[in-house]
Design an enzyme around this catalytic site. Structure first.
Site, PDB file in Angstrom:
ATOM      1  N   ARG A 169      -7.689  10.169   0.100  1.00 43.90           N
ATOM      2  CA  ARG A 169      -7.420  10.603  -1.025  1.00 43.90           C
ATOM      3  C   ARG A 169      -8.649  10.499  -1.788  1.00 43.90           C
ATOM      4  O   ARG A 169      -8.998  11.408  -2.781  1.00 43.90           O
ATOM      5  CB  ARG A 169      -6.491   9.819  -1.492  1.00 43.90           C
ATOM      6  CG  ARG A 169      -4.919   9.889  -1.413  1.00 43.90           C
ATOM      7  CD  ARG A 169      -3.964   8.867  -2.002  1.00 43.90           C
ATOM      8  NE  ARG A 169      -4.021   7.535  -1.550  1.00 43.90           N
ATOM      9  CZ  ARG A 169      -3.955   6.215  -2.183  1.00 43.90           C
ATOM     10  NH1 ARG A 169      -4.082   6.656  -3.479  1.00 43.90           N
ATOM     11  NH2 ARG A 169      -4.031   5.211  -1.549  1.00 43.90           N
TER      12      ARG A 169
ATOM     13  N   HIS B  56       0.903  -1.254   0.020  1.00 39.66           N
ATOM     14  CA  HIS B  56       0.091   0.250  -0.011  1.00 39.66           C
ATOM     15  C   HIS B  56       0.910   1.378   0.063  1.00 39.66           C
ATOM     16  O   HIS B  56       1.619   1.375   0.778  1.00 39.66           O
ATOM     17  CB  HIS B  56      -0.976  -0.101   1.303  1.00 39.66           C
ATOM     18  CG  HIS B  56      -2.177   0.812   1.176  1.00 39.66           C
ATOM     19  ND1 HIS B  56      -1.952   2.377   1.184  1.00 39.66           N
ATOM     20  CD2 HIS B  56      -3.414   0.533   1.062  1.00 39.66           C
ATOM     21  CE1 HIS B  56      -2.974   2.969   1.298  1.00 39.66           C
ATOM     22  NE2 HIS B  56      -4.043   2.065   1.281  1.00 39.66           N
TER      23      HIS B  56
END
Length: 633
Positions: free
Chosen positions: A300, A277
């Site tokens: 995000r 990630h």
């Protein structure tokens, strides 16, 4: 000695629909609740002190396409589009037509049953899950969380199932059992039929056996192996191990369930598919710590952007996880920072407040402070924001981020910001046991289901292909946990006990005695009684507790502050003083979650994540006193 006279020409009926579930994360708990809703008795075994596993750490939410919440938010999503997004992520084919062989059955099950999974959580456990966000690789906002905040979505969902099962264990102890701190090291199989009839677990240095009708493996992945020499992860991805990458995984994620199933012939797929990630959060006070918190993909999704050391963007911030991580490594211009302006942060305020409270995200009142923190000029930061605004206006992002995915525009330095340093981190393992669309574990050679053995969650492979979409981990747990639970319910209705197999499993000896009339009497002899499908024995006696009242001393916060090391760690929570020196190693969030507040009052941050009864319920032995009411840092 015990004697059982049976007619072996007629298999004995199962005396109980008893199911053993190994692993107490969301997948295991979904299987548990589905099995008990179908009338089974259940024993849940977990090797940690507390249930929840990595599921409680999931920060963004649970995916669902075509849900009631999406309809209420006017999101025109569909299971078909979700399936396509999943296949593109799984295969790496980002654009163009997908070939026929790219589509796969487990991805279809995951996506087409996603709405039912979300609705089951909402209806069965009373959770809202009323807000949706768009994460990287998704065509629509479909990652669900509750607008009320108060907990990470993974904690909210998983804890609801934990609490419901713990209550059942108290109310109906003859039907439902929970065994903690128990590591399963072997599956029991019938030598004749090959069906799985139980397991052996180790606790306090002793082995114990549980017999049952079927076993569900839900032990999680093997991502913590990046920290452990000789681990399954090192064997299958030595490159990641050699990079000495950090991980978001708890220490329990070592692939136990995969390996015990393989030992009886279970197949595995995609073990080298490990997700790194892009946004593990670096703790500025512990820069070399290798167990990190994850910066939720929803940050995000709500508009956060990633900047390099010079304050520049270098990729599509909402690309898939493998793409963003690969871009960070290729760009090679860290440290990287995740930045949200006030408009972005407003829509995910609880997360930002939580990260700030843990000291791993910083709030700045102006762009000049952000620039100073990054070691760049404010003009450089301003220039980066102006370019971003231009890309939005013209829908001309050079890395392919559509203008419709932008949030928080226009960006200006005359704003407040939330900033965290981020780094790639081993997060999820896509590989695991080979299963079919009903969560049966398949034999590695014949590809036939191993009777009585099921798998769900991260320990199962083939669901996400090469790369998992954000928000699909919790979804996989619920969809395939329910699949495993329902398959067990159906299986125990039809299975009949193998008398000779039960004898073998329990160490019984079968003797046939011919009679004068031509018939045969069969005798089974055992020194420990008759084995078979009876409910699991009661778990060991609870830990002995002191019968005498413990005197609680009052402490000032200055006195608590003296105990601020890993070897002597006190924390104050809601007026209680806890000695967490030993407890931190059992804490589901890992020792860093405790050490962040060593010698401090952690009440505010604690209450953001936990119910107030958690200390008395799970850590009463750690309470050493009370905090003087006027004491405050």
């Amino acid at each position: 000695l015990s004697f059982l006279f049976v007619d072996l020409s007629k298999p004995a009926a199962m005396s109980s629909k008893h199911v053993i579930v190994i692993g107490g994360g969301l997948a295991g708990l979904s299987a548990v609740h589905t099995a008990l809703q179908g009338g089974c008795t259940v024993t849940l075994v977990d090797k940690e002190a507390f249930l929840g596993g990595n599921s409680t750490k999931a920060t963004s939410g649970i995916n669902g396409a075509g849900t009631n919440s999406q309809s209420n938010n006017d999101v025109p999503d569909s299971a078909k589009q979700f399936y396509e997004d999943t296949v593109r992520s799984a295969t790496g084919i980002k654009k163009g037509n997908l070939p026929d062989n790219a589509w796969y059955e487990l991805g279809k099950v995951l996506t087409f049953e996603s709405a039912d999974a979300v609705h089951w959580i909402q209806k069965s456990f009373g959770l809202a899950l009323d807000v949706t966000s768009r994460l990287g690789g998704h065509s629509y906002p479909r990652t669900h969380r509750s607008s009320s905040g108060g907990k990470f979505p993974g904690m909210e969902i998983t804890y609801a199932l934990i609490e419901a099962y713990e209550n059942l264990c108290k109310q109906q102890p003859n039907k439902f059992k929970l065994i903690n701190r128990a590591r399963v090291n072997k599956l029991i199989t019938d030598p004749n039929s090959g069906r799985v009839t139980g397991c052996v677990y180790s606790k306090k240095g002793k082995d114990h056996t549980i017999n049952g009708s079927a076993v569900v493996i839900a032990t999680g992945g093997y991502g913590a192996g990046v920290l452990e020499e000789g681990s399954l992860l090192q064997k299958v991805r030595k490159d990641l191990y050699d990079k000495k990458l950090p991980t978001t995984n708890g220490k329990h994620c070592t692939g136990d369930g995969i390996m015990i199933a393989q030992s009886i012939g279970g197949g595995a797929v995609g073990l080298d598919d490990v997700q790194v990630h892009p946004t593990g959060i670096v703790n500025p006070k512990l820069p070399h710590e290798r167990t990190l918190f994850l910066a939720a993909g929803a940050l995000r999704g709500e508009g956060g952007i990633i900047l390099d050391r010079d304050g520049n963007r270098f990729c599509n911030d909402l690309g898939t996880r493998d793409y963003v991580t690969g871009s960070m490594w290729k760009h090679n211009n860290g440290p990287y920072r995740l930045v949200l302006n006030s408009k972005c942060a407003k829509n995910i305020a609880w997360h930002c407040a939580h990260y700030c409270g843990r000291g791993i995200m910083t709030k700045f009142t102006h762009g000049t402070e952000v620039a100073k923190h990054m070691g760049i000029s404010v003009d450089a930061l301003k220039s980066s924001f102006e370019k971003y605004n231009e890309f939005y206006r013209n829908d001309s992002d050079p890395w392919g981020k559509p203008a419709s995915f932008y949030r928080g525009n226009p960006w200006t330095v005359d704003d407040e910001f939330f900033v965290a340093q981020v780094t790639p981190v081993v997060h999820y393992t896509m590989g695991g046991l080979e299963i079919d669309n009903k969560a049966n574990v398949l034999n590695g050679s014949t590809k036939a289901p191993i009777p009585g053995l099921y798998a769900a969650g991260e320990c199962a492979g083939g669901v996400h292909g090469r790369n998992r979409l954000g928000g699909s981990a919790l979804l996989e747990c619920v969809v395939f946990g329910r699949k495993a639970g329902q398959s067990v319910v159906d299986y125990v209705k039809t299975v009949q006990e193998d008398a000779p197999a039960a004898a073998a499993a329990g160490g019984l000896v079968t003797i046939s005695i011919p009679q004068a009339d031509g018939t045969t009497i069969t005798v089974q002899i055992s020194g420990s009684g008759v084995a078979g499908g009876a409910p699991a024995p009661a778990a060991e006696e609870a830990e002995e507790k002191s019968s005498g009242a413990v005197e609680m001393k009052e402490y000032t916060i200055k006195e608590v502050a003296k105990h601020n090391t890993e070897g002597d760690c006190w924390v104050a929570v809601n007026g209680k003083v806890l000695d967490c020196t030993d407890f931190m190693h059992d804490h589901p969030g890992g020792k860093m979650a405790i050490m962040t507040f060593a010698g401090k009052d952690a009440s505010e941050e604690f209450n953001m994540v936990h119910d107030k009864n958690v200390v008395d319920k799970y850590a009463s032995d750690a309470i050493v006193g009370t905090l003087k009411p006027t004491a405050k840092l």
